[in-house]
Design an enzyme around this catalytic site. Structure first.
Site, PDB file in Angstrom:
ATOM      1  N   HIS A 169       8.819  93.299  29.332  1.00 48.81           N
ATOM      2  CA  HIS A 169       9.412  92.929  30.610  1.00 48.81           C
ATOM      3  C   HIS A 169       8.358  92.658  31.686  1.00 48.81           C
ATOM      4  CE1 HIS A 169       9.957  97.441  29.971  1.00 48.81           C
ATOM      5  NE2 HIS A 169       8.845  97.307  30.648  1.00 48.81           N
TER       6      HIS A 169
ATOM      7  N   TYR B 179      -8.067  96.064  30.822  1.00 49.02           N
ATOM      8  CA  TYR B 179      -8.461  94.922  29.994  1.00 49.02           C
ATOM      9  C   TYR B 179      -9.642  94.160  30.584  1.00 49.02           C
ATOM     10  CZ  TYR B 179      -3.585  95.905  28.918  1.00 49.02           C
ATOM     11  OH  TYR B 179      -2.401  96.529  28.631  1.00 49.02           O
TER      12      TYR B 179
END
Length: 488
Positions: free
Chosen positions: A171, A258
């Site tokens: 989502h 990341y």
């Protein structure tokens, strides 16, 4: 219509309830069967009680069954939804705790980074067991909808090794679009159109249209910087938007894992995060949130059960993809969403074998991806770095190759920015020994890992992280909730 949906990991009570009510918002689905399965009998019975109450209160013919026998739940199922967290909070705590000893500070740690990679090692053997059962006892051609993280690794394993028709669902795209609609002052979320493409948790809004008008980088930056809340909570995402030219779907804290430039030094972590909520970068934020949520649910179960008496309101159907996909497949009402599938040329500048997240349309013929998308080079570069780690991690999980697992962790962008090879080798040994009960593929390698740890000279530290908050008690949560309600 009458068919069976199996939900694995149905003890994820809040999420299972959401999926259930979403699916029952489709008028044609009133007469279906939900088969719930979980290894936790206690949670399983709690969620069954809630769903039974929803069915009873809405006078539906829907059938709900619950069993700890996964194979029984999957028998004759047309759709299988996975919400599992293998190892539960016990293993997850080690995903956060052990890397901190080596200086690696994670906010979530469920996708890549040291924690996400080990999470994948626990999940993938179980995912392959799911796939075996699906092939053998589910309805022929059954579709597997994976909601469990690490999304890309789980979906990669299910498709490449499980040989089951699988789509990964998340989502993040929807939540990012909601933010953008907010900052641009859209009257309705439907006023915003977008193309979002990349890999799960590193997906990028490469085209934005507000009522048909194209929105450029400068307008979007100005809108975010002027927003009284997001300007503080999403500092890192805004900086990435300025440098990359496109907005990321992922939350401030998750994105920081990341892109190692923002999280490799403690002073940098505190500069870019916001402590107003776990998702904005707090050390171990999701672990704390998950622990509090579990404790809260256990204590407040009677209230959750009472709330299940409310009638289902189709106007409040969530934007989770599952119900919309099932509706499109069964009724041919076309649905457009963003799905995790094997690339195979959908995104031109990402590897063909990667699991990508990109737009697609669903109808009776299945999920049909929009092909030929090229994402900006900087976005592709960061995605490819993660894809390389995911590929090695999946192959390590399948083969039980501990050396390959260590190489995967070594190549993780955040780990590589902080730790030496010697530290990585010891850290992985420590993690597989701590989690040996969930890592059957490494059983033969565990004794040697224990011996190496006993002789190791690599120094570690007792560190809680750059921005850690304590787990709040139920009384503290009640007090904060009451204060918030009073303020509103």
């Amino acid at each position: 219509m009458s068919f069976k949906i199996a939900i694995i990991g149905a003890g994820s009570v809040g999420f299972t309830k959401k999926l259930f009510t979403d699916i029952l918002c489709v008028p044609e689905f009133r007469d279906i069967e939900f088969a719930l399965t979980d290894i936790n009998e206690h949670n399983l019975q709690m969620i069954k009680a809630i769903l039974d109450k929803i069915v009873e209160s809405n006078r539906l013919p829907t059938r709900v069954t619950a069993t700890t026998s996964r194979r029984e739940a999957l028998t004759s199922a047309r759709y299988i939804i996975s919400c599992v967290r293998v190892g539960g909070l016990e293993a997850y705590a080690d995903d956060i705790r052990i890397p901190l000893k080596y200086g690696i500070d994670q906010c979530v740690g469920d996708t890549i980074c040291a924690g996400g990679i080990l999470y994948g090692q626990r999940n993938i053997p179980v995912i392959l067991d799911f796939c075996k059962d699906i092939r053998e006892v589910a309805e022929p051609g059954a579709k597997f909808l994976n909601y469990a993280n690490p999304m890309a690794m789980n979906t990669w394993a299910a498709i490449e090794y499980g040989k089951v028709d699988t789509v990964g669902l998340c989502h993040g795209v929807q939540h990012g679009a909601e933010q953008i609609a907010d900052v641009l002052g859209a009257k309705s979320r439907s006023d915003l159109d977008y193309i979002c493409s990349g890999i799960n948790h590193q997906t990028w809004f490469i085209d934005l249209r507000l009522n048909g008008r194209k929105i450029g980088k400068d307008e979007l930056v100005a809108a975010f910087e002027a927003h009284p809340v997001f300007s503080q909570q999403e500092k890192l995402r805004i900086d990435v938007l300025k440098r990359f030219g496109v907005y990321s779907t992922e939350s401030n804290g998750h994105l920081s894992e990341y892109l190692p430039w923002y999280r490799k030094r403690p002073e940098e972590i505190t500069k870019w995060i916001d402590m107003s909520d776990w998702i904005h970068g707090e050390t171990g934020g999701y672990l704390r949130h998950s622990t509090e949520t579990r404790n809260w649910f256990e204590t407040e179960f009677p209230q959750f059960l009472a709330s299940a008496e409310k009638p289902i309101d189709p106007s409040k159907r969530s934007n989770e993809h599952a119900s919309h996909i099932l509706e499109a497949l069964e009724t041919n009402r076309v649905y457009r969403g963003h799905f995790n599938v094997k690339n195979n040329g959908v995104i031109t500048n990402l590897p063909a074998d990667a699991i990508i997240e990109s737009p697609g349309f669903v109808d009776r013929f299945g999920i049909n991806m929009v092909s030929g998308i090229t994402i900006p080079e900087a976005c592709a570069a960061t995605c490819i770095a993660s894809i390389n780690v995911q590929r090695m991690s999946v192959h390590a999980a399948i083969s039980g190759d501990l050396d390959l697992l260590k190489l995967a962790v070594l190549h993780d962008p955040l780990v590589g920015a902080i730790s030496t090879p010697e530290e990585v080798w010891q850290m992985v040994d420590e993690m597989v020994v701590a989690q040996a009960g969930w890592l059957p593929q490494y059983a033969d390698a565990i004794p040697a890992a224990k011996e190496r740890l006993a002789k190791s000279t690599v120094k570690t530290r007792d560190w809680a992280g750059a921005a850690r908050r304590n787990v709040r008690s139920i009384d503290e949560l009640r007090a904060e909730k009451a204060a918030l309600k009073q303020a509103v």
